[in-house]
Write a protein that holds these residues in place. Structure first.
Motif, mmCIF file in Angstrom:
data_model
loop_
_atom_site.group_PDB
_atom_site.id
_atom_site.type_symbol
_atom_site.label_atom_id
_atom_site.label_comp_id
_atom_site.label_asym_id
_atom_site.label_seq_id
_atom_site.Cartn_x
_atom_site.Cartn_y
_atom_site.Cartn_z
ATOM 1 N N LEU A 29 0.846 -1.333 0.018
ATOM 2 C CA LEU A 29 -0.090 -0.100 0.072
ATOM 3 C C LEU A 29 0.913 1.327 -0.106
ATOM 4 O O LEU A 29 0.482 2.449 0.476
ATOM 5 C CB LEU A 29 -0.925 -0.086 1.303
ATOM 6 C CG LEU A 29 -1.849 -1.173 1.268
ATOM 7 C CD1 LEU A 29 -2.518 -1.223 2.754
ATOM 8 C CD2 LEU A 29 -2.833 -1.217 0.252
ATOM 9 N N SER A 30 2.208 1.156 -0.441
ATOM 10 C CA SER A 30 3.026 2.379 -0.354
ATOM 11 C C SER A 30 2.365 3.447 -1.485
ATOM 12 O O SER A 30 3.077 4.600 -1.263
ATOM 13 C CB SER A 30 4.407 1.738 -0.769
ATOM 14 O OG SER A 30 4.473 1.294 -1.976
ATOM 15 N N ASP A 31 1.595 3.225 -2.143
ATOM 16 C CA ASP A 31 1.416 4.226 -3.148
ATOM 17 C C ASP A 31 0.374 5.433 -2.234
ATOM 18 O O ASP A 31 -0.037 6.506 -2.722
ATOM 19 C CB ASP A 31 0.514 4.009 -4.177
ATOM 20 C CG ASP A 31 1.486 3.196 -5.104
ATOM 21 O OD1 ASP A 31 2.804 3.665 -5.121
ATOM 22 O OD2 ASP A 31 1.166 2.326 -6.149
ATOM 23 N N LEU A 32 -0.154 4.813 -1.150
ATOM 24 C CA LEU A 32 -1.034 5.731 -0.624
ATOM 25 C C LEU A 32 -0.429 7.040 0.226
ATOM 26 O O LEU A 32 0.655 6.716 0.518
ATOM 27 C CB LEU A 32 -1.906 4.903 0.600
ATOM 28 C CG LEU A 32 -2.997 3.607 0.328
ATOM 29 C CD1 LEU A 32 -3.355 2.917 1.494
ATOM 30 C CD2 LEU A 32 -4.046 4.292 -0.544
ATOM 31 N N ALA A 33 -1.049 7.951 0.389
ATOM 32 C CA ALA A 33 -0.742 9.191 0.831
ATOM 33 C C ALA A 33 -0.562 9.251 2.487
ATOM 34 O O ALA A 33 0.096 9.944 2.854
ATOM 35 C CB ALA A 33 -1.682 10.329 0.478
ATOM 36 N N THR A 34 -1.283 8.193 2.904
ATOM 37 C CA THR A 34 -1.165 7.889 4.356
ATOM 38 C C THR A 34 -0.697 6.456 4.720
ATOM 39 O O THR A 34 -0.573 5.754 3.971
ATOM 40 C CB THR A 34 -2.682 7.967 5.084
ATOM 41 O OG1 THR A 34 -3.386 6.848 4.333
ATOM 42 C CG2 THR A 34 -3.169 9.272 4.517
ATOM 43 N N THR A 35 -0.281 6.272 6.127
ATOM 44 C CA THR A 35 0.228 5.174 6.586
ATOM 45 C C THR A 35 -0.262 4.897 7.735
ATOM 46 O O THR A 35 -0.738 5.920 8.600
ATOM 47 C CB THR A 35 1.846 5.057 6.381
ATOM 48 O OG1 THR A 35 2.097 3.797 6.683
ATOM 49 C CG2 THR A 35 2.570 6.061 7.434
ATOM 50 N N VAL A 36 -0.237 3.700 8.339
ATOM 51 C CA VAL A 36 -0.547 3.448 9.725
ATOM 52 C C VAL A 36 0.627 3.133 10.758
ATOM 53 O O VAL A 36 1.572 2.497 10.593
ATOM 54 C CB VAL A 36 -1.450 2.250 9.836
ATOM 55 C CG1 VAL A 36 -1.650 1.905 11.278
ATOM 56 C CG2 VAL A 36 -2.714 2.451 9.042
ATOM 57 N N VAL A 37 0.910 3.951 11.856
ATOM 58 C CA VAL A 37 1.967 3.855 12.857
ATOM 59 C C VAL A 37 1.668 3.632 14.121
ATOM 60 O O VAL A 37 0.484 3.737 14.648
ATOM 61 C CB VAL A 37 2.665 5.480 12.596
ATOM 62 C CG1 VAL A 37 3.146 5.649 11.498
ATOM 63 C CG2 VAL A 37 1.571 6.429 13.238
ATOM 64 N N SER A 76 -0.617 11.062 7.557
ATOM 65 C CA SER A 76 0.138 11.558 6.371
ATOM 66 C C SER A 76 1.456 11.157 6.352
ATOM 67 O O SER A 76 2.051 11.240 7.102
ATOM 68 C CB SER A 76 -0.122 13.033 6.120
ATOM 69 O OG SER A 76 0.751 13.297 4.892
ATOM 70 N N ARG A 77 1.978 10.507 5.260
ATOM 71 C CA ARG A 77 3.393 10.114 4.953
ATOM 72 C C ARG A 77 4.334 11.407 5.416
ATOM 73 O O ARG A 77 5.492 11.208 5.432
ATOM 74 C CB ARG A 77 3.709 9.307 3.816
ATOM 75 C CG ARG A 77 3.156 7.885 3.635
ATOM 76 C CD ARG A 77 3.276 7.465 2.485
ATOM 77 N NE ARG A 77 2.700 5.850 2.406
ATOM 78 C CZ ARG A 77 3.153 4.782 2.879
ATOM 79 N NH1 ARG A 77 4.274 4.816 3.616
ATOM 80 N NH2 ARG A 77 2.525 3.813 2.751
ATOM 81 N N LYS A 78 3.771 12.552 4.877
ATOM 82 C CA LYS A 78 4.648 13.689 4.928
ATOM 83 C C LYS A 78 4.693 14.091 6.474
ATOM 84 O O LYS A 78 5.678 15.084 6.724
ATOM 85 C CB LYS A 78 3.662 14.749 4.459
ATOM 86 C CG LYS A 78 3.718 14.805 2.743
ATOM 87 C CD LYS A 78 2.661 15.804 2.309
ATOM 88 C CE LYS A 78 2.519 15.859 0.824
ATOM 89 N NZ LYS A 78 1.577 16.737 0.220
ATOM 90 N N GLU A 79 3.927 13.619 7.250
ATOM 91 C CA GLU A 79 4.598 13.809 8.872
ATOM 92 C C GLU A 79 5.515 13.164 9.248
ATOM 93 O O GLU A 79 5.658 13.323 10.453
ATOM 94 C CB GLU A 79 3.040 13.707 9.542
ATOM 95 C CG GLU A 79 2.026 14.636 9.108
ATOM 96 C CD GLU A 79 0.701 14.501 9.890
ATOM 97 O OE1 GLU A 79 0.964 14.195 11.336
ATOM 98 O OE2 GLU A 79 -0.388 14.499 9.461
ATOM 99 N N LEU A 80 5.914 12.200 8.596
ATOM 100 C CA LEU A 80 7.204 11.237 8.938
ATOM 101 C C LEU A 80 8.485 12.055 8.827
ATOM 102 O O LEU A 80 8.472 12.567 8.014
ATOM 103 C CB LEU A 80 6.840 9.904 8.274
ATOM 104 C CG LEU A 80 5.728 9.104 8.429
ATOM 105 C CD1 LEU A 80 6.018 7.828 7.551
ATOM 106 C CD2 LEU A 80 5.896 8.711 10.016
#
Length: 105
Positions: A29-37, A76-80
């Motif tokens: 699911l790496s194309d999603l703009a979000t991720t689960v952490v 959002s992946r941008k927050e990492l």
């Protein structure tokens, strides 16, 4: 970005207590703009035995951190921040904690 990568927490209000975020989302699911952490906090004074299964202890940069699995979040992946480690060696513990959180077994 890979599953079980550990990232710096860029959020200034939470960074002191939760310095790292563990990405648990599948690489498929790496194309999603979000991720689960899962937030990670420093393991001070050990890990209570009753919570070991839910909150496994992970070694990152020669220190131990607790995976705060009940605080699982989508962001959002941008927050990492920057990648600091990968804890794939703890895969069974992490998946077990997620399973326990969701199914209770």
């Amino acid at each position: 970005m890979a599953q079980f990568d550990v990232y710096e927490n860029k959020h200034p209000k939470t960074r002191r207590l939760v310095p790292y975020l563990l990405d648990v989302q599948s690489d498929l699911l790496s194309d999603l703009a979000t991720t689960v952490v899962i937030p990670l906090c420093l393991a001070a004074g050990g890990n209570p035995s009753s919570m070991t299964r839910l909150m496994p202890r992970l070694e990152i940069k020669t220190e131990y951190y607790l995976a705060l699995t009940p605080q699982l979040a989508g962001i959002s992946r941008k927050e990492l921040g920057a990648v600091v480690d990968n804890v794939s060696a703890y895969r069974n513990d992490i998946i077990g904690a997620l399973d326990f959180l969701i199914t209770g077994i």
